[in-house]
Design a protein around this motif. Structure first.
Motif, short mmCIF file in Angstrom:
data_model
loop_
_atom_site.label_atom_id
_atom_site.label_comp_id
_atom_site.label_asym_id
_atom_site.label_seq_id
_atom_site.Cartn_x
_atom_site.Cartn_y
_atom_site.Cartn_z
N GLN A 227 15.69 -7.56 75.33
CA GLN A 227 15.81 -8.86 75.99
C GLN A 227 17.05 -9.60 75.48
O GLN A 227 17.33 -9.58 74.30
CB GLN A 227 14.59 -9.71 75.69
CG GLN A 227 13.30 -9.02 76.07
CD GLN A 227 12.11 -9.92 75.87
OE1 GLN A 227 12.12 -11.06 76.32
NE2 GLN A 227 11.10 -9.42 75.19
N VAL A 228 17.75 -10.26 76.40
CA VAL A 228 18.95 -11.00 75.99
C VAL A 228 18.57 -12.39 75.47
O VAL A 228 19.08 -12.85 74.46
CB VAL A 228 19.94 -11.15 77.17
CG1 VAL A 228 21.21 -11.87 76.70
CG2 VAL A 228 20.32 -9.79 77.74
N PHE A 229 17.67 -13.04 76.19
CA PHE A 229 17.25 -14.39 75.80
C PHE A 229 15.73 -14.35 75.51
O PHE A 229 14.94 -14.87 76.30
CB PHE A 229 17.50 -15.39 76.94
CG PHE A 229 18.94 -15.57 77.35
CD1 PHE A 229 19.98 -15.54 76.41
CD2 PHE A 229 19.28 -15.82 78.68
CE1 PHE A 229 21.31 -15.74 76.79
CE2 PHE A 229 20.60 -16.03 79.07
CZ PHE A 229 21.62 -15.98 78.12
N PRO A 230 15.33 -13.74 74.42
CA PRO A 230 13.89 -13.53 74.19
C PRO A 230 13.05 -14.80 74.15
O PRO A 230 11.89 -14.78 74.55
CB PRO A 230 13.85 -12.80 72.85
CG PRO A 230 15.18 -12.99 72.24
CD PRO A 230 16.15 -13.21 73.35
N THR A 231 13.63 -15.91 73.72
CA THR A 231 12.80 -17.13 73.71
C THR A 231 13.11 -18.06 74.87
O THR A 231 12.21 -18.66 75.44
CB THR A 231 12.94 -17.91 72.38
OG1 THR A 231 14.32 -18.19 72.17
CG2 THR A 231 12.41 -17.14 71.20
#
Ligand code: GLC
Length: 639
Positions: A227-231
């Motif tokens: 994932q690139v933007f996990p949050t």
């Protein structure tokens, strides 16, 4: 006979001047066509071969060739002239006087016309390469800093028009300044015409993205795709309840990944690329390159087809607009980056970001241990001189800690605790830290947070200013200037982030903006503070000290041949783990660039007693040893 004369009388005779003009135009067309045919001839077979390998579609290839000719014909004479110049002059972007600056148009000068009005300031910074951050039409609040493009042929209305952009490019060219823009080719905004039609269930447009009705395929992808933007944007797919489909969204849910398996997508995106190049762009930054090809069962990063696409793009550029340079945004581990240069015979990107060096530099600041930076420099120095890196201390994105952990492990630094240390250090949470900033995408699962702040804030200018501590401020300025000097010592193009030239600190106002609050990258994308520019006139002010020091470094870099891209560069083994020593040699000139990454002043031993000129202070002495202040640097040229 009679009939003939009547017909002749019906035809209006063209005036001699018009005939002359037509002849010139015809001759120009013949010459232009000849150039195009010659360039196409040079590349046709390889382009066709690559296209067929990927798409096996003759008709679409023929269309691509026709359109290349169309965009070539549309390219104006001035740009064609620049292309021709650059074809013979070769490697204009290798020049050692190149200095780049990246900026958001609205932050810097409200709009494109404003940028044009500020060109004198840009020139006063020695900058001759401007990267305008994404400015194409993009929905408010769902734009990812402009990286969600709704229309590749329209400028965001509050920033101006395409015409303003072309005019700016022309003005820049008159002043010898190059212009760079982003080409966001991995995805479009969900508001892009194609996405709108796809959302309405139009199969033709759905096939330009990755649509799945059955959740099992997205689930399969999720098993192998990180994932690139996990949050801030977890997962790689977004559920579209209104049509009952999942769509692939590697970045934010409103950024739909384009499907390059479909030749229509490739062709149309190449036409967009050529359209933008024709507005007068000199450098096209290809955003998120490694992601553009997806394949189930893989991590969907750096797949071989990505290289085929970039090679084709390079060829297309060389046929239509050879003056335009491709800058690849490859934020990946070191061994994945350089393949994007392609090979010397079959090049892909002209330039790449020196991302690992950037992250390793900050690691060195936090650890006061130069060993990894030295190793990294040695790798970069061993690469062919054709490879041009864009060197930077920070950009508009977070700093990811993509370091060589196998090596760090040997020195007792394990990945997870080390990342934690770096993040604590730069947030100012360790007792010895002067840095300020915030985490980005702090992922509780992988424990892999990244970091955001401006260069000045990371160097301690923010904390010293807050504490009104003059001694700390001096040290922060020294550190800031030393890091810039280090950046300028590297071969390639130094790239400043607008504001760094006057030591601009973090901007916390993004927290008051609901569109930005969740994305801490806005902390270092603040509005440019023009009041600080006023302060540079006072050479003793923080702004004056940084601005003038950087300017001096740039002038030296421009004037001294040791900074040439063809110089030999290597690091020297020195007995102190906080001293980074770089040697540059060009013809019979030799520069010893020494950087003190520690809180203690040091005395260093020169390789031999000889006459050296300190390029920064201007003094020349016969010396064997030389003192270097804490976080200071030396640029010593052997006489
Ligand atoms: C690039 C940009 C970044 C953006 C991403 C998605 O990495 O630098 O700001 O979020 O692409 O387009």
């Amino acid at each position: 006979m009679a009939g003939k004369s009547t017909a002749a009388a019906g035809v209006k005779k063209m005036p001699a001047k018009k005939i002359g003009e037509k002849k010139v135009a015809d001759r120009k067309k013949v010459e232009n066509d000849r150039i195009f045919i010659e360039r196409l001839g040079r590349h046709h077979d390889e382009l066709r071969w690559l296209y067929m390998e990927l798409y096996g579609n003759d008709d679409m290839f023929a269309e691509l060739c026709d359109q290349m000719k169309r965009y070539y014909d549309l390219r104006n004479d001035k740009l064609k002239k620049l292309d021709a110049q650059r074809e013979v002059e070769d490697k204009w972007y290798h020049r050692r006087d190149m200095v780049g600056m990246m900026m958001y148009i609205d932050n810097f000068a409200d709009n494109i016309k404003g940028v044009q009005e500020k060109l004198a300031y840009i020139e006063s910074c020695n900058v001759n390469y401007i990267h305008l951050m994404p400015f194409l039409d993009s929905p408010k609040g769902r734009s990812d800093g402009g990286y969600a493009v709704a229309d590749f042929r329209k400028v965001k209305p509050d920033l101006g028009t395409m015409d303003d952009l072309s005019k700016l490019a022309e003005k820049c060219h008159e002043k010898g300044i190059s212009l760079c823009m982003d080409f966001v080719m991995n995805h479009t905004s969900e508001d892009h015409e194609w996405a709108v039609k796809a959302r309405q269930g139009d199969g033709e447009y759905m096939s330009r993205y990755f649509f799945y009705e059955d959740p099992s395929i997205p689930q399969e992808y999720e098993k192998t795709v990180p994932q690139v933007f996990p949050t801030t944007a977890p997962g790689n797919f977004t559920w579209l309840s209104e049509i009952g489909y999942y769509v692939m969204t590697t970045f934010y849910p409103y950024q739909w990944d384009l499907n390059y398996h479909n030749p229509r997508v490739f062709n149309e995106m190449m036409y967009n690329f050529l359209y933008l190049a024709n507005q007068g762009m000199d450098i096209i930054r290809i955003d998120a390159v490694p992601y553009i090809w997806k394949e189930l069962g893989t991590n969907c990063r750096n797949l071989p087809q990505v290289h085929t696409i970039i090679r084709m793009m390079r060829i297309i550029g060389e046929i239509v607009c050879p003056g335009v340079v491709l800058l690849g945004e490859v934020v990946m581990e070191p061994d994945k980056v350089t393949p994007y240069f392609g090979t010397v015979e079959k090049p892909e990107c002209h330039m790449l970001y020196n991302v690992t060096t950037m992250a390793t530099t900050w690691h060195t600041v936090a650890t006061r241990d130069i060993r990894l930076l030295r190793k990294q420099m040695d790798i970069v120095c061993s690469l062919p001189r054709e490879y041009i890196f864009l060197n930077y201390l920070r950009c508009h994105d977070d700093i990811g800690w993509g370091l060589d952990y196998d090596t760090l492990k040997m020195w007792g630094m394990e990945e997870i605790p080390h990342k934690r240390y770096l993040n604590d250090y730069f947030q100012g949470k360790t007792p010895d830290s002067v840095s300020r900033g915030e985490l980005y995408n702090d992922d509780p699962v992988t424990q892999d947070a990244r970091f955001c702040a401006t260069t000045a804030s990371m160097c301690g200018i923010e904390s010293a200013g807050f504490e009104q501590d003059m001694e700390k401020m001096e040290q922060a300025i020294t550190k800031d200037v030393m890091l810039h000097a280090y950046m300028f010592t590297q071969s390639g193009i130094p790239m400043l982030y607008s504001g760094d030239e006057v030591g601009q600190i973090n901007d916390y106002t993004y927290k008051e903006d609901p569109d930005k609050v969740t994305d801490s990258r806005y902390i270092h994308r603040g509005k440019f503070n023009w009041d600080q520019v006023e302060l540079i006139k006072d050479r003793s002010s923080v702004q004056g000290q940084i601005f003038n020091a950087l300017k001096k470094l740039e002038n030296i870099r421009r004037d001294e041949v040791v900074f040439s891209a063809d110089a030999e560069v290597w690091t020297k083994d020195y007995s102190d783990q906080s001293i980074l020593w770089i040697v540059r040699r060009y013809m019979d000139e030799e520069l010893h660039a020494v950087f003190n990454f520690s809180d203690n002043a040091k005395t260093v031993w020169m390789p031999e007693k000889a006459e050296y000129m300190n390029l920064f202070s201007g003094s020349t002495d016969e010396i064997e040893t030389v003192d270097i202040p804490e976080w200071g640097f030396l640029w010593m040229k052997k006489r």
